[in-house]
Design a protein around this motif. Structure first.
Motif, PDB file in Angstrom:
ATOM      1  N   GLN A  47       0.794  -1.220   0.000  1.00  0.00           N
ATOM      2  CA  GLN A  47       0.000   0.000   0.000  1.00  0.00           C
ATOM      3  C   GLN A  47       0.834   1.283   0.000  1.00  0.00           C
ATOM      4  N   ASN A  48       2.048   1.224   0.469  1.00  0.00           N
ATOM      5  CA  ASN A  48       2.858   2.439   0.611  1.00  0.00           C
ATOM      6  C   ASN A  48       3.491   2.905  -0.697  1.00  0.00           C
ATOM      7  N   THR A  49       2.981   2.394  -1.816  1.00  0.00           N
ATOM      8  CA  THR A  49       3.537   2.811  -3.111  1.00  0.00           C
ATOM      9  C   THR A  49       2.912   4.120  -3.596  1.00  0.00           C
ATOM     10  N   THR A  50       1.854   4.597  -2.934  1.00  0.00           N
ATOM     11  CA  THR A  50       1.216   5.841  -3.362  1.00  0.00           C
ATOM     12  C   THR A  50       1.885   7.052  -2.711  1.00  0.00           C
ATOM     13  N   THR A  51       1.881   8.162  -3.439  1.00  0.00           N
ATOM     14  CA  THR A  51       2.447   9.416  -2.913  1.00  0.00           C
ATOM     15  C   THR A  51       1.426  10.534  -3.053  1.00  0.00           C
ATOM     16  N   LEU A  52       1.546  11.543  -2.177  1.00  0.00           N
ATOM     17  CA  LEU A  52       0.663  12.705  -2.222  1.00  0.00           C
ATOM     18  C   LEU A  52       1.285  13.757  -3.132  1.00  0.00           C
ATOM     19  N   ALA A  53       0.539  14.178  -4.147  1.00  0.00           N
ATOM     20  CA  ALA A  53       1.088  15.119  -5.132  1.00  0.00           C
ATOM     21  C   ALA A  53       0.081  16.228  -5.415  1.00  0.00           C
ATOM     22  N   VAL A  54       0.607  17.378  -5.848  1.00  0.00           N
ATOM     23  CA  VAL A  54      -0.226  18.527  -6.217  1.00  0.00           C
ATOM     24  C   VAL A  54      -0.604  18.400  -7.680  1.00  0.00           C
ATOM     25  N   ASN A  55      -1.905  18.503  -7.929  1.00  0.00           N
ATOM     26  CA  ASN A  55      -2.396  18.511  -9.306  1.00  0.00           C
ATOM     27  C   ASN A  55      -2.266  19.946  -9.830  1.00  0.00           C
ATOM     28  N   GLU A  56      -1.260  20.182 -10.640  1.00  0.00           N
ATOM     29  CA  GLU A  56      -0.954  21.537 -11.088  1.00  0.00           C
ATOM     30  C   GLU A  56      -2.111  22.177 -11.843  1.00  0.00           C
ATOM     31  N   GLN A  57      -2.793  21.400 -12.638  1.00  0.00           N
ATOM     32  CA  GLN A  57      -3.900  21.947 -13.424  1.00  0.00           C
ATOM     33  C   GLN A  57      -5.045  22.390 -12.515  1.00  0.00           C
ATOM     34  N   ALA A  58      -5.368  21.529 -11.523  1.00  0.00           N
ATOM     35  CA  ALA A  58      -6.441  21.891 -10.590  1.00  0.00           C
ATOM     36  C   ALA A  58      -6.050  23.100  -9.751  1.00  0.00           C
ATOM     37  N   LEU A  59      -4.788  23.167  -9.332  1.00  0.00           N
ATOM     38  CA  LEU A  59      -4.320  24.301  -8.531  1.00  0.00           C
ATOM     39  C   LEU A  59      -4.418  25.599  -9.321  1.00  0.00           C
ATOM     40  N   GLU A  60      -4.030  25.561 -10.584  1.00  0.00           N
ATOM     41  CA  GLU A  60      -4.087  26.763 -11.423  1.00  0.00           C
ATOM     42  C   GLU A  60      -5.521  27.260 -11.574  1.00  0.00           C
ATOM     43  N   GLN A  61      -6.461  26.346 -11.715  1.00  0.00           N
ATOM     44  CA  GLN A  61      -7.858  26.738 -11.842  1.00  0.00           C
ATOM     45  C   GLN A  61      -8.364  27.402 -10.565  1.00  0.00           C
ATOM     46  N   VAL A  62      -7.949  26.866  -9.393  1.00  0.00           N
ATOM     47  CA  VAL A  62      -8.361  27.445  -8.109  1.00  0.00           C
ATOM     48  C   VAL A  62      -7.771  28.851  -7.944  1.00  0.00           C
ATOM     49  N   LEU A  63      -6.497  29.012  -8.304  1.00  0.00           N
ATOM     50  CA  LEU A  63      -5.848  30.323  -8.165  1.00  0.00           C
ATOM     51  C   LEU A  63      -6.480  31.356  -9.090  1.00  0.00           C
ATOM     52  N   GLN A  64      -6.840  30.956 -10.279  1.00  0.00           N
ATOM     53  CA  GLN A  64      -7.490  31.891 -11.214  1.00  0.00           C
ATOM     54  C   GLN A  64      -8.850  32.325 -10.668  1.00  0.00           C
ATOM     55  N   ALA A  65      -9.581  31.359 -10.100  1.00  0.00           N
ATOM     56  CA  ALA A  65     -10.893  31.697  -9.528  1.00  0.00           C
ATOM     57  C   ALA A  65     -10.738  32.646  -8.343  1.00  0.00           C
ATOM     58  N   LEU A  66      -9.708  32.417  -7.502  1.00  0.00           N
ATOM     59  CA  LEU A  66      -9.475  33.302  -6.359  1.00  0.00           C
ATOM     60  C   LEU A  66      -9.088  34.707  -6.808  1.00  0.00           C
ATOM     61  N   ALA A  67      -8.312  34.793  -7.887  1.00  0.00           N
ATOM     62  CA  ALA A  67      -7.912  36.119  -8.411  1.00  0.00           C
ATOM     63  C   ALA A  67      -9.118  36.909  -8.866  1.00  0.00           C
ATOM     64  N   VAL A  68     -10.041  36.220  -9.510  1.00  0.00           N
ATOM     65  CA  VAL A  68     -11.265  36.894  -9.957  1.00  0.00           C
ATOM     66  C   VAL A  68     -12.046  37.397  -8.757  1.00  0.00           C
ATOM     67  N   LEU A  69     -12.171  36.572  -7.719  1.00  0.00           N
ATOM     68  CA  LEU A  69     -12.906  36.971  -6.517  1.00  0.00           C
ATOM     69  C   LEU A  69     -12.238  38.147  -5.809  1.00  0.00           C
ATOM     70  N   GLN A  70     -10.911  38.155  -5.764  1.00  0.00           N
ATOM     71  CA  GLN A  70     -10.189  39.257  -5.099  1.00  0.00           C
ATOM     72  C   GLN A  70     -10.396  40.584  -5.816  1.00  0.00           C
ATOM     73  N   ARG A  71     -10.520  40.534  -7.136  1.00  0.00           N
ATOM     74  CA  ARG A  71     -10.759  41.776  -7.890  1.00  0.00           C
ATOM     75  C   ARG A  71     -12.158  42.301  -7.610  1.00  0.00           C
ATOM     76  N   ARG A  72     -13.087  41.388  -7.477  1.00  0.00           N
ATOM     77  CA  ARG A  72     -14.460  41.814  -7.240  1.00  0.00           C
ATOM     78  C   ARG A  72     -14.709  42.165  -5.765  1.00  0.00           C
ATOM     79  N   LEU A  73     -14.002  41.463  -4.884  1.00  0.00           N
ATOM     80  CA  LEU A  73     -14.179  41.702  -3.446  1.00  0.00           C
ATOM     81  C   LEU A  73     -12.831  42.083  -2.834  1.00  0.00           C
ATOM     82  N   PRO A  74     -12.371  43.316  -3.073  1.00  0.00           N
ATOM     83  CA  PRO A  74     -11.028  43.706  -2.614  1.00  0.00           C
ATOM     84  C   PRO A  74     -10.897  43.733  -1.088  1.00  0.00           C
ATOM     85  N   ASP A  75     -12.007  43.869  -0.382  1.00  0.00           N
ATOM     86  CA  ASP A  75     -11.916  43.928   1.082  1.00  0.00           C
ATOM     87  C   ASP A  75     -11.950  42.543   1.731  1.00  0.00           C
ATOM     88  N   ALA A  76     -12.170  41.516   0.924  1.00  0.00           N
ATOM     89  CA  ALA A  76     -12.233  40.158   1.497  1.00  0.00           C
ATOM     90  C   ALA A  76     -10.850  39.712   1.952  1.00  0.00           C
TER      91      ALA A  76
END
Length: 296
Positions: A73-102
């Motif tokens: 079972q110990n053959t699995t590793t925890l890794a960052v999905n770069e594509q999913a992370l990029e999508q989350v960061l883009q969504a957060l950037a949009v929210l920060q522009r719209r809600l600058p006080d958040a």
């Protein structure tokens, strides 16, 4: 070479790095060599090699070859999905522009998004894959060796049984040849009595017809050819036993010939003693045929 049985079993286990496997080989009687393989997906490259190795060592039998592979079972590793992370960061950037006080998002919040972190199976290199296949092949060779040894060990028992049955057939054949009813004077007296019965039943028989009937009676009373063939078959069986190897088919044919001679002996029997010997022969031959079904 020695006789080999078609019945056998072997099991071989092995490990390499994070992989554990088990080979199980079973073989039973069969007219030819029939192999059934169960190999997990991803190890299909082994099939041709396994069939080739087995066909060189085994000539007859229904052979089942099963491979089970387990990964730790110990053959699995925890890794960052770069594509999913990029999508989350883009969504957060949009929210920060719209809600600058958040409040600015923290790392825990970002990583908590589904799909950003995922478990991945460690990929094997080509060298690792080749090493695993080689280890599995070597392990199979050991399992095959063990199967052959077991079949040969069973063959030793068959050797002893068949040799004993050949000796018994020879003893009964010699006993049949030595019966008083087979002596020339006894045969002549019996034929004379049978001819007298024919004449009494039909006194119009012509001399030529009477001669033909006498010849027919004499031929039926003569079992010389059957005895000679039984002797020859015993010698042939002993030769096959001593030769060893894949002789099961020839033994099976020989057993049919034994049975044919025993049947003819019974049909030509002119005494209770000879009939009893013929029936004993048939019993021994039937037992022999059962054992021959196990011979490779």
């Amino acid at each position: 070479m020695t006789l080999a049985s078609m019945t056998g079993f072997s099991r071989e286990e092995g490990t390499l790095d994070n992989i554990r496997w088990t080979w199980e080989l079973r073989s039973v009687n069969g007219k030819g060599l029939d192999m059934r393989l169960r190999i997990p997906q991803g190890y299909d490259a082994l099939e041709a090699t396994v069939r080739g190795l087995a066909s060189k060592r085994l000539k007859r039998g229904n052979v089942s070859i099963n491979l089970q592979v387990q990964r730790e079972q110990n053959t699995t590793t925890l890794a960052v999905n770069e594509q999913a992370l990029e999508q989350v960061l883009q969504a957060l950037a949009v929210l920060q522009r719209r809600l600058p006080d958040a409040a600015a998002p923290n790392l825990d919040g970002i990583l908590a998004h589904k799909g950003v972190l995922e478990l991945q199976e460690a990929e094997e290199t080509e060298d690792q894959k080749a090493a695993i296949l080689k280890a599995l092949e070597d392990s199979f060779k050991i399992a095959l060796d063990n199967l052959v040894v077991m079949r040969e060990r069973e063959g030793e028992s068959l050797n002893e049984l068949l040799s004993g049955q050949a000796a018994e057939i020879l003893r009964l054949t010699e006993e049949a040849e030595g019966l008083p009813s087979r002596q020339a004077d006894a045969i002549k007296e019996r034929i004379a009595a049978q001819v007298a019965q024919l004449m009494e039943a039909n006194n119009t028989l012509e001399p030529q017809r009477l001669h033909q009937e006498a010849v027919l009676l004499a031929t039926k009373a003569d079992i010389r050819e059957e005895l000679d063939r039984l002797y020859a078959h015993v010698n042939a069986l002993r030769d096959l036993i001593s030769t060893g190897g894949a002789v099961g088919r020839r033994m099976d044919f020989l057993a049919q010939e034994f049975n044919r001679e025993a049947n003819t002996l019974c049909s030509k029997s002119n005494s209770v003693e000879l009939t009893a010997i013929g029936l004993q022969l048939k019993t021994v031959i039937d037992q022999m045929r059962e054992q021959i079904q196990n011979v490779e």
